[in-house]
Design an enzyme around this catalytic site. Sequence first.
Site, PDB file in Angstrom:
ATOM      1  N   LEU A 248       4.640   1.241  -3.120  1.00 31.31           N
ATOM      2  CA  LEU A 248       4.930   1.852  -1.630  1.00 31.31           C
ATOM      3  C   LEU A 248       3.930   1.557  -0.573  1.00 31.31           C
ATOM      4  CD1 LEU A 248       5.470   5.480  -3.321  1.00 31.31           C
ATOM      5  CD2 LEU A 248       7.328   3.733  -2.508  1.00 31.31           C
TER       6      LEU A 248
ATOM      7  N   SER B 238       5.235   6.200 -11.492  1.00 29.44           N
ATOM      8  CA  SER B 238       4.932   4.995 -10.849  1.00 29.44           C
ATOM      9  C   SER B 238       5.625   3.974 -11.822  1.00 29.44           C
ATOM     10  CB  SER B 238       3.440   4.742 -10.827  1.00 29.44           C
ATOM     11  OG  SER B 238       3.275   3.120 -10.350  1.00 29.44           O
ATOM     12  N   SER B 239       5.996   2.928 -11.333  1.00 27.80           N
ATOM     13  CA  SER B 239       6.770   1.771 -11.891  1.00 27.80           C
ATOM     14  C   SER B 239       5.575   1.243 -12.690  1.00 27.80           C
ATOM     15  CB  SER B 239       7.188   0.555 -10.975  1.00 27.80           C
ATOM     16  OG  SER B 239       6.166   0.150 -10.139  1.00 27.80           O
ATOM     17  N   CYS B 240       4.503   1.342 -12.807  1.00 27.77           N
ATOM     18  CA  CYS B 240       3.402   0.861 -13.881  1.00 27.77           C
ATOM     19  C   CYS B 240       3.613   1.408 -15.330  1.00 27.77           C
ATOM     20  CB  CYS B 240       2.046   0.913 -13.382  1.00 27.77           C
ATOM     21  SG  CYS B 240       1.330   2.455 -13.468  1.00 27.77           S
TER      22      CYS B 240
ATOM     23  N   GLY C 259      -0.582  17.318  -2.529  1.00 30.51           N
ATOM     24  CA  GLY C 259      -1.057  15.898  -2.048  1.00 30.51           C
ATOM     25  C   GLY C 259      -0.379  15.676  -0.695  1.00 30.51           C
TER      26      GLY C 259
ATOM     27  N   LYS D 158       0.729   8.875 -16.383  1.00 28.42           N
ATOM     28  CA  LYS D 158       2.029   9.335 -15.666  1.00 28.42           C
ATOM     29  C   LYS D 158       3.114   9.373 -16.891  1.00 28.42           C
ATOM     30  CE  LYS D 158       1.028   8.721 -11.344  1.00 28.42           C
ATOM     31  NZ  LYS D 158       1.313  10.013 -10.659  1.00 28.42           N
TER      32      LYS D 158
ATOM     33  N   TYR E  67      -3.784   4.709 -15.954  1.00 28.30           N
ATOM     34  CA  TYR E  67      -3.267   5.279 -15.268  1.00 28.30           C
ATOM     35  C   TYR E  67      -1.729   5.488 -15.559  1.00 28.30           C
ATOM     36  CZ  TYR E  67      -0.947   5.537 -10.490  1.00 28.30           C
ATOM     37  OH  TYR E  67      -0.006   5.928  -9.295  1.00 28.30           O
TER      38      TYR E  67
ATOM     39  N   HIS F  28      -4.057  -0.916  -2.243  1.00 26.07           N
ATOM     40  CA  HIS F  28      -2.833  -1.774  -2.905  1.00 26.07           C
ATOM     41  C   HIS F  28      -2.623  -2.948  -1.836  1.00 26.07           C
ATOM     42  CE1 HIS F  28      -1.469   2.147  -4.690  1.00 26.07           C
ATOM     43  NE2 HIS F  28      -1.382   1.338  -5.675  1.00 26.07           N
TER      44      HIS F  28
HETATM   45  N1  LIG Z   1       0.984   4.225  -3.317  1.00 24.25           N
HETATM   46  C1  LIG Z   1       1.975   3.391  -3.980  1.00 24.25           C
HETATM   47  O1  LIG Z   1       2.214   2.479  -3.995  1.00 24.25           O
HETATM   48  C2  LIG Z   1       2.437   4.429  -5.206  1.00 24.25           C
HETATM   49  C3  LIG Z   1       2.143   5.746  -5.442  1.00 24.25           C
HETATM   50  N2  LIG Z   1       2.965   6.415  -6.551  1.00 24.25           N
HETATM   51  C4  LIG Z   1       2.566   7.816  -6.761  1.00 24.25           C
HETATM   52  O2  LIG Z   1       2.963   8.575  -5.667  1.00 24.25           O
HETATM   53  C5  LIG Z   1       2.187   9.933  -5.671  1.00 24.25           C
HETATM   54  C6  LIG Z   1       1.426   9.605  -4.103  1.00 24.25           C
HETATM   55  O3  LIG Z   1       0.563   8.486  -3.794  1.00 24.25           O
HETATM   56  P1  LIG Z   1      -0.104   8.090  -2.505  1.00 24.25           P
HETATM   57  O4  LIG Z   1       0.618   8.985  -1.593  1.00 24.25           O
HETATM   58  O5  LIG Z   1       0.051   6.653  -2.439  1.00 24.25           O
HETATM   59  O6  LIG Z   1      -1.596   8.516  -2.926  1.00 24.25           O
HETATM   60  P2  LIG Z   1      -2.629   8.836  -1.783  1.00 24.25           P
HETATM   61  O7  LIG Z   1      -3.933   8.357  -2.402  1.00 24.25           O
HETATM   62  O8  LIG Z   1      -2.202   8.439  -0.319  1.00 24.25           O
HETATM   63  O9  LIG Z   1      -2.343  10.438  -1.859  1.00 24.25           O
HETATM   64  C7  LIG Z   1      -2.954  11.186  -3.031  1.00 24.25           C
HETATM   65  C8  LIG Z   1      -3.192  12.665  -2.603  1.00 24.25           C
HETATM   66  O10 LIG Z   1      -3.582  13.266  -3.804  1.00 24.25           O
HETATM   67  C9  LIG Z   1      -4.577  14.223  -3.220  1.00 24.25           C
HETATM   68  N3  LIG Z   1      -5.383  14.533  -4.473  1.00 24.25           N
HETATM   69  C10 LIG Z   1      -6.069  13.507  -4.919  1.00 24.25           C
HETATM   70  N4  LIG Z   1      -6.813  14.152  -6.100  1.00 24.25           N
HETATM   71  C11 LIG Z   1      -6.802  15.565  -5.822  1.00 24.25           C
HETATM   72  C12 LIG Z   1      -7.312  16.708  -6.261  1.00 24.25           C
HETATM   73  N5  LIG Z   1      -8.283  16.299  -7.256  1.00 24.25           N
HETATM   74  N6  LIG Z   1      -7.209  17.913  -5.634  1.00 24.25           N
HETATM   75  C13 LIG Z   1      -6.374  17.919  -4.828  1.00 24.25           C
HETATM   76  N7  LIG Z   1      -5.610  16.791  -4.370  1.00 24.25           N
HETATM   77  C14 LIG Z   1      -5.912  15.761  -4.568  1.00 24.25           C
HETATM   78  C15 LIG Z   1      -5.087  13.770  -2.041  1.00 24.25           C
HETATM   79  O11 LIG Z   1      -5.670  14.483  -1.204  1.00 24.25           O
HETATM   80  P3  LIG Z   1      -6.702  14.501   0.077  1.00 24.25           P
HETATM   81  O12 LIG Z   1      -6.083  13.662   0.759  1.00 24.25           O
HETATM   82  O13 LIG Z   1      -6.761  15.939   0.382  1.00 24.25           O
HETATM   83  O14 LIG Z   1      -8.027  14.057  -0.600  1.00 24.25           O
HETATM   84  C16 LIG Z   1      -4.232  12.767  -1.398  1.00 24.25           C
HETATM   85  O15 LIG Z   1      -3.369  13.790  -0.514  1.00 24.25           O
HETATM   86  C17 LIG Z   1       1.116   9.571  -6.679  1.00 24.25           C
HETATM   87  O16 LIG Z   1       1.527  10.372  -7.638  1.00 24.25           O
HETATM   88  C18 LIG Z   1       1.420   8.155  -6.890  1.00 24.25           C
HETATM   89  O17 LIG Z   1       1.005   7.885  -8.381  1.00 24.25           O
HETATM   90  C19 LIG Z   1       3.775   5.592  -7.317  1.00 24.25           C
HETATM   91  C20 LIG Z   1       3.968   4.322  -7.066  1.00 24.25           C
HETATM   92  C21 LIG Z   1       3.244   3.486  -6.057  1.00 24.25           C
HETATM   93  C1  LIG Z   2       1.695   0.605  -7.554  1.00 24.81           C
HETATM   94  C2  LIG Z   2       0.578  -0.032  -8.415  1.00 24.81           C
HETATM   95  O1  LIG Z   2      -0.509  -0.584  -7.801  1.00 24.81           O
HETATM   96  C3  LIG Z   2      -1.370  -1.485  -8.861  1.00 24.81           C
HETATM   97  O2  LIG Z   2      -0.857  -2.320  -9.384  1.00 24.81           O
HETATM   98  P1  LIG Z   2      -0.115  -3.763  -8.705  1.00 24.81           P
HETATM   99  O3  LIG Z   2       1.271  -3.744  -8.354  1.00 24.81           O
HETATM  100  O4  LIG Z   2      -0.694  -4.907  -9.325  1.00 24.81           O
HETATM  101  O5  LIG Z   2      -0.869  -3.367  -7.251  1.00 24.81           O
HETATM  102  P2  LIG Z   2      -1.645  -4.186  -6.028  1.00 24.81           P
HETATM  103  O6  LIG Z   2      -0.851  -3.888  -4.863  1.00 24.81           O
HETATM  104  O7  LIG Z   2      -3.180  -3.680  -6.186  1.00 24.81           O
HETATM  105  O8  LIG Z   2      -1.580  -5.710  -6.088  1.00 24.81           O
HETATM  106  C4  LIG Z   2      -0.404  -6.599  -6.302  1.00 24.81           C
HETATM  107  C5  LIG Z   2      -0.784  -7.956  -6.313  1.00 24.81           C
HETATM  108  O9  LIG Z   2      -1.417  -8.319  -4.981  1.00 24.81           O
HETATM  109  C6  LIG Z   2      -2.524  -9.144  -5.433  1.00 24.81           C
HETATM  110  N1  LIG Z   2      -3.377  -9.136  -4.159  1.00 24.81           N
HETATM  111  C7  LIG Z   2      -3.610 -10.288  -3.510  1.00 24.81           C
HETATM  112  N2  LIG Z   2      -4.722  -9.699  -2.567  1.00 24.81           N
HETATM  113  C8  LIG Z   2      -4.676  -8.590  -2.822  1.00 24.81           C
HETATM  114  C9  LIG Z   2      -5.788  -7.519  -2.051  1.00 24.81           C
HETATM  115  O10 LIG Z   2      -6.502  -7.908  -1.217  1.00 24.81           O
HETATM  116  N3  LIG Z   2      -5.669  -6.378  -2.536  1.00 24.81           N
HETATM  117  C10 LIG Z   2      -4.988  -5.905  -3.615  1.00 24.81           C
HETATM  118  N4  LIG Z   2      -4.975  -4.517  -4.069  1.00 24.81           N
HETATM  119  N5  LIG Z   2      -3.915  -6.669  -4.416  1.00 24.81           N
HETATM  120  C11 LIG Z   2      -3.913  -8.113  -3.928  1.00 24.81           C
HETATM  121  C12 LIG Z   2      -2.959  -8.585  -6.789  1.00 24.81           C
HETATM  122  O11 LIG Z   2      -3.662  -9.685  -7.449  1.00 24.81           O
HETATM  123  C13 LIG Z   2      -1.748  -8.371  -7.361  1.00 24.81           C
HETATM  124  O12 LIG Z   2      -1.224  -9.687  -7.918  1.00 24.81           O
HETATM  125  C14 LIG Z   2      -1.757  -0.421  -9.881  1.00 24.81           C
HETATM  126  O13 LIG Z   2      -2.655   0.250  -9.572  1.00 24.81           O
HETATM  127  C15 LIG Z   2      -0.637   0.322 -10.690  1.00 24.81           C
HETATM  128  O14 LIG Z   2      -1.319   1.413 -11.203  1.00 24.81           O
HETATM  129  C16 LIG Z   2       0.480   0.878  -9.666  1.00 24.81           C
HETATM  130  O15 LIG Z   2       1.053   1.812  -9.928  1.00 24.81           O
END
Ligand SMILES: NC(=O)C1=CN([C@@H]2O[C@H](COP(=O)(O)OP(=O)(O)OC[C@H]3O[C@@H](n4cnc5c(N)ncnc54)[C@H](OP(=O)(O)O)[C@@H]3O)[C@@H](O)[C@H]2O)C=CC1
Ligand SMILES: C[C@H]1O[C@H](OP(=O)(O)OP(=O)(O)OC[C@H]2O[C@@H](n3cnc4c(=O)[nH]c(N)nc43)[C@H](O)[C@@H]2O)[C@@H](O)[C@@H](O)C1=O
Length: 338
Positions: free
Chosen positions: A184, A125-127, A28, A158, A154, A197
């Site tokens: 993040l 993930s914190s979820c 990733g 995890k 999801y 997000h």
């Molecule tokens: N973002 C957040 O707020 C949070 C993220 N996490 C965790 O952190 C990790 C990274 O998340 P994040 O960087 O945000 O996610 P992104 O969506 O930004 O990146 C995910 C990456 O996974 C790769 N990927 C997805 N599906 C496939 C597949 N089938 N084969 C190969 N590669 C694949 C994508 O590759 P490509 O770009 O080449 O398509 C991409 O680079 C995850 O495990 C997520 O659950 C945990 C908590 C919060």
């Molecule tokens: C990282 C985490 O991310 C997800 O959980 P979440 O924390 O609820 O994430 P969120 O960032 O999408 O929303 C946070 C809050 O924000 C509000 N909100 C307002 N306006 C918008 C808006 O425009 N977009 C989004 N997405 N949310 C919005 C929304 O209604 C909620 O109250 C899961 O996928 C979970 O699996 C996971 O791991």
Amino acid sequence: MTGHGDDRDRVSYAPAPLDRDATFYVAGHRGLVGSAIWRRLESAGFGRLLGRSSAELDLTDRDAVLDLFREHRPRYVVVAAAKVGGILANATYPVDFLSENLRIQVNVLDAARAYEVERLLFLGSSCIYPRLAPQPIVEESLLTGHLEPTNDAYAIAKIAGILQVQAVRRQDGLPWISAMPTNLYGPGDNFSPAGSHVLPALIRRYDEAAASRAPSVTNWGTGSPRREFLHSDDMADACLHLLEHYDGPTHVNVGTGTDVTIQEVAATIAGVVGYEGETLWDRTKPDGTPQKLLDVARLRSTGWTASIGLEEGLASTVEWYRSSTRTGSRTAASHVGA
Ligand SMILES: NC(=O)C1=CN([C@@H]2O[C@H](COP(=O)(O)OP(=O)(O)OC[C@H]3O[C@@H](n4cnc5c(N)ncnc54)[C@H](OP(=O)(O)O)[C@@H]3O)[C@@H](O)[C@H]2O)C=CC1
Ligand SMILES: C[C@H]1O[C@H](OP(=O)(O)OP(=O)(O)OC[C@H]2O[C@@H](n3cnc4c(=O)[nH]c(N)nc43)[C@H](O)[C@@H]2O)[C@@H](O)[C@@H](O)C1=O
């Protein structure tokens, strides 16, 4: 297993720093977190980084994953590949989030086991924690209550990943670990309105509203939920730190230790982009978990704390977003709902 008091007070330290000349696979590596880890590893002197885009290697293809490990024999692995999305994407496509994430992580972890990867970090993930877990959430809250329905599929995937890492530790004695990041954000995030997000969604919405001088913007839910936000560069730094300093069966929370309401962070973003109109709230959209604040005592006990403040991190992410929309670089192209 899963961290119910098994080693809370026995944080141990890896015996030596990682070998900078070893092959290090970042699954990733083009994502928000994976790209930050890649940058951090480069700056730390790792010279043999291995990465594949999803177009080059679909991690749900088991044989292709095994082939990659057979050919390159990585000694270290971070699993930052996953199907990722915000609250609406998770709620709308639960079977995709469950099935794809299970397949990606089982394939990578099985291949890493088959080719005896020495150090591996799995990202959850914190979820994973119960919807109404006591705050701040300690690692031992895992599996003590019902999950938040908007992301239960999801979360179950995890949790299976955490279990697989713990099972490998038990059965094979490999020093693999798991980290549970809070929400993040940062450069390279997914800014697609339907799939992203909250922070990238609000950055884009308020920036567009500021540019068009729109009288109001409408965000989702009530704005009252509380979230903790960590910059992806801090997350990457914590990943390398944990690989070099932590070796225990219990997953480790990664966060800042501070949360804010969605209303508060919306006001901050409006200020950063210079938007002066009104903010409305669409209560037909889900709020999700009322509060998600991680207890980061375990992480701190290893000697790591976050260093990028929310306002500073938002300002630099807004800058990145503006320059990427000007140059047309990745803002969401490969994401859910893009
Ligand atoms: N973002 C957040 O707020 C949070 C993220 N996490 C965790 O952190 C990790 C990274 O998340 P994040 O960087 O945000 O996610 P992104 O969506 O930004 O990146 C995910 C990456 O996974 C790769 N990927 C997805 N599906 C496939 C597949 N089938 N084969 C190969 N590669 C694949 C994508 O590759 P490509 O770009 O080449 O398509 C991409 O680079 C995850 O495990 C997520 O659950 C945990 C908590 C919060
Ligand atoms: C990282 C985490 O991310 C997800 O959980 P979440 O924390 O609820 O994430 P969120 O960032 O999408 O929303 C946070 C809050 O924000 C509000 N909100 C307002 N306006 C918008 C808006 O425009 N977009 C989004 N997405 N949310 C919005 C929304 O209604 C909620 O109250 C899961 O996928 C979970 O699996 C996971 O791991």
